[in-house]
Structure formats: C-alpha cells, structure tokens
Write a protein that holds these residues in place. Structure first.
Motif, short mmCIF file in Angstrom:
data_model
loop_
_atom_site.label_atom_id
_atom_site.label_comp_id
_atom_site.label_asym_id
_atom_site.label_seq_id
_atom_site.Cartn_x
_atom_site.Cartn_y
_atom_site.Cartn_z
N LYS A 345 1.33 -2.23 -0.94
CA LYS A 345 -0.06 -1.76 -0.82
C LYS A 345 -0.84 -2.58 0.20
O LYS A 345 -2.06 -2.72 0.10
CB LYS A 345 -0.75 -1.81 -2.18
N GLY A 346 -0.12 -3.11 1.18
CA GLY A 346 -0.79 -3.85 2.24
C GLY A 346 -0.66 -5.35 2.08
O GLY A 346 -0.28 -5.85 1.01
N PRO A 347 -1.01 -6.11 3.13
CA PRO A 347 -0.85 -7.57 3.12
C PRO A 347 -1.81 -8.30 2.19
O PRO A 347 -1.58 -9.45 1.86
CB PRO A 347 -1.09 -7.96 4.58
N LYS A 348 -2.87 -7.64 1.77
CA LYS A 348 -3.86 -8.31 0.92
C LYS A 348 -3.43 -8.35 -0.55
O LYS A 348 -3.90 -9.20 -1.30
CB LYS A 348 -5.22 -7.64 1.06
N TRP A 396 10.13 -0.58 2.14
CA TRP A 396 9.07 -1.56 2.37
C TRP A 396 9.51 -2.90 1.79
O TRP A 396 10.42 -2.99 0.97
CB TRP A 396 7.75 -1.10 1.77
N GLN A 412 7.38 -5.22 6.29
CA GLN A 412 6.77 -3.90 6.17
C GLN A 412 5.93 -3.87 4.89
O GLN A 412 6.47 -3.88 3.80
CB GLN A 412 7.85 -2.81 6.12
N TYR A 413 4.60 -3.84 5.07
CA TYR A 413 3.69 -3.95 3.93
C TYR A 413 3.45 -2.63 3.21
O TYR A 413 2.94 -2.63 2.10
CB TYR A 413 2.36 -4.56 4.38
N PHE A 414 3.76 -1.51 3.85
CA PHE A 414 3.58 -0.19 3.25
C PHE A 414 4.91 0.56 3.31
O PHE A 414 5.72 0.31 4.19
CB PHE A 414 2.52 0.62 4.01
#
Length: 442
Positions: A345-348, A396, A412-414
């Motif tokens: 779901k992204g780098p955050k 991912w 790969q964050y997504f």
C-alpha cells in the motif's frame, strides 16, 4: 473589431452512459476464431530471478554458448522455459526452494516423473553425480526417481521446498529428501549424518495428504479431512505442537484447530497461517514483527491460535505467510495484508497490526472492468504474488535479484502486473526466484 471565438459545449456523459456505450460497442464488434476445432492451448513455464544458483535450469545463463556473451546472473523478466517441451515432460506441479527448483509431472507413458535443478548440497533434488562424484550444483534440469514403481499409478498432489529439503505428496505416500538435521523430513535425526551425495528418500505412509508446505526447516501436511500435521524445527513455535522443541515425526496439531476443517495452509519461513472451510484464520509460529499482535504481544506462538479478523476481512479463502508479513484473499476476491515490511500500500505503510485492504484498482479493476477479483495469493520470503480471475499476475515486495519479474531490481511498493505473455495458473516463489505454470492465450 475582433470577434470572440465561438465555444460549443457538449453535455458531459455520465459513467452509466459510457458503460452502456462500451457494452454496445463490444456486442457490435465481430469476433473471429481462426483456431482449429481440436486446437489445445499450449502449457508453458515462465521463470525469472536469481540464475547464479542454477535454480532457473537454463545452462546458457551461466555457461554462454557464444564466447562474446557474458554470464547472466540475474533474469529480471519472465523467461519462456522450453526444456519441459523438449524433454516431453508435462509439468503438473512446481516448488521453489532456497536456490533450487523441483518439478513434478508426467512422461510420455504418463508415469510420475520428478525433475530438479539448482543447489543440491544436501541432496534436496536427489542424488546426481559427475564421474562418480556427487554434484552440489545442477544447472541443467535432471530427473530423479522416487521409491515407487511405475505400475503403482502414483499421482502427485503437491510439492514443497524448504531451505534445503523437499516434500512430495502423492496419492500413494509422502516422500521427503534433503536436509533432516531438525527432523523436517519426518524421520529420526541421525547425528553426524552427511546429506551431500545422499540417496536417502524417506517414505511417509500417508495417502490422504492433499497439500505439503515447507518453512525454513519444518514441514506441514494438510490431509483430506482438514487435519494439519507437522515436524521439524520448532524454536519459534512454527510446528504448532505446543512447545519449542524439534520433532522428527509428523504429529497432528491441536489447539484452536480442534473440530475445524482446514482447507488451506501456508508458510514460507517460520510464520504459519491456516484457514478453515468456514473462512476463519488461524496462526502460529514467529510473531516478532507483529504478525499476531492482534491476539498477543508474545514474539512466538507455539500452538494454533484463532485470529479474529473476520469482522475486517469477511470470509477468507486463501492465505499466504511470508517472513515478516501476511496476506489473505476473501470470498469477494479482495486482498488484505498486515505485519511488517513492504505490504503493498505504498512506502508509507510499513507496519500494521490489523489487516489492511489493498485497493482493487491496483489489480486492474476500473470503470470498464469491474468484475476483477483476486483468486490466489502466494508468498515469497519478502514478497507476494497474486493471480486474478483474468489469469493476470501481480507482484510486490522486496525485489532481490529481480525476483518480482518486473524488469528491474527496485523495491515494488504496490502490486504491479508482470508481463508474462500467457495466462498464469500457478506460482512458486523461492527465496530469490519465481517459477510460473501458464497456458498460452490461444
């Protein structure tokens, strides 16, 4: 006097109108089928990742056929593996371990055939020799035999690979080979046993096993009646036997699994997930990265424990447990993730105690393709792979040696679709390589 330009406005079309126009256009388009009446789509094997170990089974990667070519140690894009076709070998199952690959299939006479390639320091892909000396690395796929006759009509149901051992479940028995230092092969540990160059293939007299799963150094078996059995290393509670000891015989798990029919299990390292026919999820093993913080703060769980996530995820159908994070697929075809690391779901978002939904748009759902759903999810050590109902593959996570098949080695964050070039049916994720069983589009 300068005249102002005339602006013509058109009423915006609603999404429902656009959908109707799209559906009408599809109906009006003429579809022609040029394939023959008896045409069968071809079965294919695509693979990628770390080629240095020989796990990809492509000799020219390591020994170039032309002198001006350099060895290929990393194959970051899907490679069409032609060897099974050339060898008249029909692949039915595949498993990817830590630097090695094992295939199960049928030969021309329809008998069960096993093939292995890659690291063989512990005879995890059978005994192979060169001029009388055991071979530790097999870069060309090699056949190996199981202690069973062709007349028995054995059929492989599942293959699994751990760090250095292999488990093969058939309709006749379960066969284990490779490293057994912790009892992961389901046989008595022999002190000082040398596994390199070993011809030992152990037979477990069970004909009801439908799925085998290997962690680092332990093994899980799922029977037709929904029971789970385990053996091997238990220092993180990964055997689920109520202790942290090693076990050299397959023993039935108790705890929260009592009275439950388990339909799927998964483990890539030391964290284990299981799901029942009622869609309930159970877990045990390593929780040092918060995999089971929803029920306990203990770093390890040594007995199957119910995870109360149904109120979040709904009815669960498939599970996947990587080294530090977990994933599930529910009956709506949605993917939920939790744990620590690259969750998708992204780098955050690096950690979550409760399951988080990955937006379906990341798996190809859009205005004109609203029937997209994920059917299967697979775990690597630090990555995940998912196959949709359109047979598209998405990956991912951490991308060691290009194991995500995306043409690069970046994290790969997504979820991102892999350009395989065929419909993907099954996926085997190793430590740093991936093998897929596919079927051609036409």
């Amino acid at each position: 006097m300068m005249m102002k330009p005339m602006i013509i406005t058109r009423p915006a079309r609603s999404l429902s109108t656009l959908r109707k126009l799209c559906a009408q256009t599809k109906k009006e388009l003429e579809v022609k089928d040029y394939t023959g009446e008896h045409h069968k789509r071809a079965k294919r094997v695509y693979l990628w990742g770390n080629a240095r170990t020989g796990a990809l089974g492509v000799p020219k990667f390591l020994e170039p056929e032309k002198p001006d070519r350099s060895p290929v140690f990393t194959q970051s894009k899907p490679y069409n593996f032609h060897w099974p076709v050339r060898a008249s070998f029909k692949v039915k199952h595949v498993a990817a371990g830590y630097g090695f690959t094992v295939y199960a299939g049928r030969s021309r006479d329809r008998s069960l055939v096993m093939v292995g390639c890659g690291i063989n320091t512990d005879s995890q892909i059978g005994y192979h020799s060169d001029k009388g000396s055991p071979v530790d690395y097999v870069i060309t796929p090699q056949f190996f035999e199981l202690p069973i006759s062709e007349e028995d009509g054995a059929v492989c149901r599942s293959v699994a690979c751990g760090r250095a051992h292999t488990v093969i479940a058939t309709n006749k028995a379960v066969f284990t080979l490779g490293n057994n230092v912790f009892g992961q092969c389901g046989r008595t540990v022999v002190e000082g046993e040398k596994y390199g160059g070993s011809r030992v293939i152990h037979t477990v007299e069970r004909d009801d096993i439908i799925k085998a799963v290997c962690g680092y150094d332990h093994t899980l078996l799922l029977s037709a009646d929904g029971s789970v059995y385990s053996c091997g290393l238990g220092t993180d509670g990964q055997t689920g036997l109520g202790n942290f000891e090693c076990a050299s015989t397959f023993t039935k798990l108790q705890g929260a699994l009592v009275g439950k029919k388990i339909v799927d299990i998964d483990c890539k390292c030391d964290t284990v997930l299981a799901v029942s026919d009622e869609g309930e999820v159970f877990g045990w093993g390593n929780s040092e990265y918060g995999q089971f913080d929803i029920v306990t703060q203990d770093p390890q769980i040594n007995t199957p424990t119910h995870l109360p996530i149904s109120s979040i995820c709904g009815k669960v159908e498939k599970v996947a447990a990587a080294a530090t994070n977990c994933a599930i697929v529910n009956d709506r075809g949605e993917v939920y993730v939790w744990g620590y690391g690259v969750l998708g779901k992204g780098p955050k978002l690096q950690q979550s105690v409760e399951p988080e939904l990955i937006p379906m748009t990341l798996f190809g759902m859009n205005t004109f393709s609203q029937d997209i759903r994920v059917e299967k999810v697979f775990s690597g050590v630090n990555c995940f792979a998912a196959v949709t109902n359109t047979k598209a593959l998405y990956t991912w996570g951490k991308n060691a040696h290009g194991c995500l098949g995306l043409g690069h080695k970046n994290v790969q964050y997504f979820p991102f679709m892999v350009s395989v070039g065929s419909e993907v049916n099954d996926v085997a994720c190793g430590a740093d390589h991936v093998v897929t069983l596919c079927r051609s589009f036409v």
